[in-house]
Scaffold this active site. Structure first.
Site, PDB file in Angstrom:
ATOM      1  N   GLY A 273      63.685  52.084  31.500  1.00 31.99           N
ATOM      2  CA  GLY A 273      63.040  51.767  32.772  1.00 31.99           C
ATOM      3  C   GLY A 273      62.426  50.388  32.763  1.00 31.99           C
TER       4      GLY A 273
ATOM      5  N   GLY B 201      55.231  53.044  31.876  1.00 33.40           N
ATOM      6  CA  GLY B 201      54.601  54.117  31.114  1.00 33.40           C
ATOM      7  C   GLY B 201      55.477  54.714  30.029  1.00 33.40           C
TER       8      GLY B 201
ATOM      9  N   PRO C 129      59.640  47.296  32.887  1.00 28.00           N
ATOM     10  CA  PRO C 129      58.416  47.151  32.093  1.00 28.00           C
ATOM     11  C   PRO C 129      57.200  47.739  32.821  1.00 28.00           C
ATOM     12  CG  PRO C 129      59.534  45.036  32.388  1.00 28.00           C
ATOM     13  CD  PRO C 129      60.244  46.013  33.242  1.00 28.00           C
TER      14      PRO C 129
ATOM     15  N   HIS D  41      56.183  35.642  62.722  1.00 27.03           N
ATOM     16  CA  HIS D  41      56.685  36.767  61.912  1.00 27.03           C
ATOM     17  C   HIS D  41      56.206  38.092  62.493  1.00 27.03           C
ATOM     18  CE1 HIS D  41      58.381  34.562  58.626  1.00 27.03           C
ATOM     19  NE2 HIS D  41      57.240  33.981  58.274  1.00 27.03           N
TER      20      HIS D  41
ATOM     21  N   HIS E 292      53.220  30.138  62.795  1.00 21.80           N
ATOM     22  CA  HIS E 292      54.274  30.621  61.893  1.00 21.80           C
ATOM     23  C   HIS E 292      54.057  32.111  61.577  1.00 21.80           C
ATOM     24  CE1 HIS E 292      57.143  29.858  58.457  1.00 21.80           C
ATOM     25  NE2 HIS E 292      56.601  31.022  58.097  1.00 21.80           N
ATOM     26  N   GLU E 293      52.817  32.423  61.197  1.00 19.51           N
ATOM     27  CA  GLU E 293      52.538  33.822  60.821  1.00 19.51           C
ATOM     28  C   GLU E 293      52.626  34.749  62.023  1.00 19.51           C
ATOM     29  OE1 GLU E 293      52.658  34.680  57.889  1.00 19.51           O
ATOM     30  OE2 GLU E 293      52.520  32.674  57.056  1.00 19.51           O
TER      31      GLU E 293
HETATM   32  P1  ADP Z   1      55.971  50.382  29.098  1.00 15.85           P
HETATM   33  O1  ADP Z   1      56.011  50.890  27.704  1.00 15.85           O
HETATM   34  O2  ADP Z   1      56.863  51.143  30.031  1.00 15.85           O
HETATM   35  O3  ADP Z   1      56.187  48.905  29.245  1.00 15.85           O
HETATM   36  P2  ADP Z   1      53.246  51.225  28.932  1.00 15.85           P
HETATM   37  O4  ADP Z   1      53.436  52.663  28.614  1.00 15.85           O
HETATM   38  O5  ADP Z   1      52.896  50.331  27.803  1.00 15.85           O
HETATM   39  O6  ADP Z   1      54.522  50.645  29.683  1.00 15.85           O
HETATM   40  O7  ADP Z   1      52.161  51.107  30.094  1.00 15.85           O
HETATM   41  C1  ADP Z   1      51.247  50.070  30.169  1.00 15.85           C
HETATM   42  C2  ADP Z   1      49.987  50.538  30.862  1.00 15.85           C
HETATM   43  O8  ADP Z   1      50.258  50.829  32.230  1.00 15.85           O
HETATM   44  C3  ADP Z   1      49.436  51.793  30.297  1.00 15.85           C
HETATM   45  O9  ADP Z   1      48.540  51.546  29.264  1.00 15.85           O
HETATM   46  C4  ADP Z   1      48.736  52.448  31.481  1.00 15.85           C
HETATM   47  O10 ADP Z   1      47.424  51.948  31.604  1.00 15.85           O
HETATM   48  C5  ADP Z   1      49.528  51.953  32.657  1.00 15.85           C
HETATM   49  N1  ADP Z   1      50.500  52.949  33.132  1.00 15.85           N
HETATM   50  C6  ADP Z   1      51.834  52.777  33.205  1.00 15.85           C
HETATM   51  N2  ADP Z   1      52.431  53.872  33.722  1.00 15.85           N
HETATM   52  C7  ADP Z   1      51.467  54.772  33.965  1.00 15.85           C
HETATM   53  C8  ADP Z   1      51.453  56.100  34.488  1.00 15.85           C
HETATM   54  N3  ADP Z   1      52.580  56.716  34.870  1.00 15.85           N
HETATM   55  N4  ADP Z   1      50.260  56.730  34.605  1.00 15.85           N
HETATM   56  C9  ADP Z   1      49.125  56.116  34.236  1.00 15.85           C
HETATM   57  N5  ADP Z   1      49.079  54.872  33.725  1.00 15.85           N
HETATM   58  C10 ADP Z   1      50.210  54.187  33.597  1.00 15.85           C
END
Ligand code: ADP
Length: 640
Positions: free
Chosen positions: A206, A211, A208, A432, A428-429
């Protein structure tokens, strides 16, 4: 879970202290102590003391004479002189005297004592301490003395504070998938009896910040087993073969600690397709990958070691790694949907003091497209903003502002826009917003602002969806194109000239128009033919053309005509409603930021007036969709 860190520093400190103490003894204390006891005198004093018979014991050494007075209370020393009568005079004075017996030390012995023994002692002590520290750290981290080539995986020992599935908001499908692993680790017999074996490796895939790491930790937390965490890049060393030996070591440790979970983050660092594109290949990375493949084959499915790995480039992984028997299960961890975003915001909001009455649904809708990590960051930014304002709790306005900070950067307080420029930005805004509001298929306007931001945006119009949209129709996209061209159209209609402020709009409009033709099959000319492939869906929307240069030229022409049509539509709408555009722009110029409700209020009032006028006149207005039109997905930020 608590991370056990193996201390590396104490060893170096230990050596430094030992060395310092030895030097202190050698150079300072020994001379100082001997200085205190022995008094140095000249040879004349020694002679006159001998003459006066005030002399007790005398030691004639090879380079000095040590002697005492008669009562042997004070020790003296003096240098050696060519004095052949000395023995006679000492005898006459009645002194007890002798000369040292020089023993020739064996050179081998002195070499052993002065060089080899200290080194042996140091090495032995160092190893001893290393062993003790390793025992403390659970034997996991040994990149210390003599530990080259060992894995430096962080080991988390389970404690009651471990991350649980409940801490990971949203991601229900991924959690459901991983729940099976937890169940297996709790009761492996159930699976063994029926002959089922767990997948050895599970790949979390997934974008970055969604989670993935959290989910892996949650699996360990739920199953109450040790958790080894290492990043793919930590395997790749400068020397060929080192990474492979680290992999071996990691698996050895994991097997000792089974049942346990090994988590390899960013596995694409070692798992990339072998010899993909580069000449000669990368020996170290390939050897490491080969070792990983071998190790994964080398243990039984039911050994209790579960390998989780995360990547956001699944397409770049070596097919040997993803074949059944290795990483045979793939769990997608996608960007959260509206419900997921709302839940994630709530989870993180628990950590801060909240003012009452926050509508997380609105905040989640504003943050469309944000990942879990970004949402966590938004909550933290909001808390920081509350502290800056001297408040005790976080309000909804804080959260909304911090989303804008994430989208467009901080507000520029002292910007140097001339009145004319401000006026252009306002039109402009409003251009839109008006084009969006006066079309069907557009998301409602949430906010319009002409306060410049640090990202370079001179203003922006924010539209947000009422709910989550999965599908977009051709009409939705055409509306979006018209809305994007609305800013430039307003400049043309009002000022008769154009500015550089539409660059961001142009870029986005081109992207949408191109995707409509090359990926979504929405063009009459090409129909349902894929003309582009997306390279990496998780990291960027980069795509490459898969068509002939002639077709590519025709695509370009069609993109142009789509955007030109959208632009004409926007100009038409704005010319027709020029009067309300003037009203709205004047209002925005005065207030600098207006809400969607204020905007709609003015628009509706104007419409009501016109309707009355038309009713009197017996005419009807054209296709105007008011009040709230329907919606298109996506958060938008516009350069003025
Ligand atoms: P990844 O490994 O996918 O890059 P991480 O697991 O390191 O992401 O997530 C980074 C931070 O983002 C976590 O420490 C948390 O604080 C937050 N986070 C990401 N996804 C979630 C989620 N589903 N629920 C709660 N916090 C999340």
């Amino acid at each position: 879970m608590k991370e056990v860190k193996t201390p590396k520093k104490p060893l170096a400190i230990y050596y430094a202290i030992v060395l310092l103490v030895l030097m202190l003894l050698n150079f300072v204390l020994v001379p100082w102590m001997s200085e205190r006891q022995v008094k140095e005198v000249d040879y004349g004093t020694f002679m006159s003391m001998t003459e006066d018979k005030d002399i007790g014991r005398v030691d004639v050494e090879s380079n000095q004479i040590i002697f005492t007075d008669k009562d042997e209370k004070q020790i003296y020393k003096t240098g050696l002189m060519n004095d052949p009568d000395l023995t006679q005079r000492l005898y006459d004075a009645g002194a007890e005297f002798s000369s040292e017996i020089v023993e020739q030390a064996s050179p081998l012995m002195s070499f052993l004592l002065s060089f080899v023994l200290p080194i042996v002692l140091f090495v032995w002590l160092g190893n001893f301490m290393n062993k003790k520290l390793m025992e403390k750290a659970g034997g996991a981290n040994s990149m210390m003395f003599g530990g080259v080539g060992k894995s430096n995986a962080k080991v988390y020992v389970q404690s009651t504070h471990g991350i649980r599935f409940a801490d990971v908001a949203g991601e229900d499908e991924a959690k459901e998938n991983l729940q099976e692993i937890v169940d297996y680790l709790h009761d492996p017999k159930k699976y063994e009896e029926i002959g089922a074996s767990m997948p050895k490796g599970i790949l979390l895939v997934g974008p970055p910040g969604t989670g993935k790491t959290m989910l892996a930790k949650a699996v360990a937390g739920e199953s109450n087993v040790p958790f080894f965490s290492i990043s793919g890049s930590e395997f790749v060393e400068m020397f060929v073969g080192m990474g492979a030996s680290k992999v071996r070591d990691l698996f050895k440790q994991a097997k000792e600690k089974a049942p346990c979970i090994v988590f390899i983050d960013e596995i694409d660092a070692i798992g990339q397709k072998r010899n993909s594109g580069q000449l000669g290949g990368n020996d170290e990375r390939e050897q490491t990958l080969n070792q990983l493949l071998t190790e994964m084959d080398g243990f039984e499915g039911n050994s209790g070691v579960i390998i989780l790995a995360a990547t956001n480039r699944p397409d770049s992984l070596d097919p040997a790694l993803t074949r059944p028997g290795r990483f045979d299960r793939r769990v997608p961890v996608e960007l959260p949907d509206l419900k997921g975003r709302e839940e994630i915001l709530k989870v993180h909001a628990k950590k801060v003091a909240l003012a009452p009455g926050i509508d997380f649904n609105t905040v989640a809708r504003m943050a469309s497209g944000a990942s879990g990590a970004e949402l966590a960051n938004i909550v933290n930014e909001a808390a920081l903003r509350a502290v800056r304002a001297g408040r005790k709790s976080v309000t909804e306005a804080d959260l909304e502002e911090s989303i804008e900070v994430v989208i467009a950067g901080y507000q520029k307080k002292n910007s140097i826009l001339t009145d004319k420029e401000k006026c252009i930005v306002a039109y402009h805004e409003i251009g839109h917003a008006l084009v969006a509001a006066l079309q069907n298929h557009s998301a409602p306007v949430q906010k319009i602002t002409i306060i410049p931001r640090t990202s370079g945006a001179l203003g922006y119009t924010m539209q947000i969806e009422e709910g989550e949209r999965v599908l977009m129709s051709r009409e939705d996209m055409l509306s979006q194109l018209a809305t994007l061209t609305g800013g430039r159209a307003a400049e043309e209609v009002v000022f008769g000239s154009i500015t550089s402020g539409a660059s961001n709009d142009i870029e986005k409009a081109t992207q949408i128009a191109r995707a409509m033709i090359t990926r979504y099959g929405m063009s009459d000319q090409f129909g349902m033919v894929a003309l582009e492939t997306v390279n990496n869906p998780y990291l960027s929307s980069d795509s490459s053309l898969v068509c002939s240069p002639e077709t590519s030229a025709r695509v370009d022409a069609e993109v142009q005509s789509l955007i030109a049509a959208a632009h004409d539509k926007a100009v038409g709408i704005l010319k027709r409603d020029r009067d309300v555009m003037d009203k709205l722009a004047a209002y925005l110029l005065e207030k600098e930021t207006i809400t969607g409700a204020e905007f709609m209020d003015i628009l509706e009032k104007d419409d009501a007036e016109k309707q009355q006028y038309r009713a009197r006149d017996g005419r009807r207005r054209g296709a105007v969709a008011l009040p709230l039109p329907r919606f298109t997905p996506g958060r938008r930020e516009e350069n003025a």
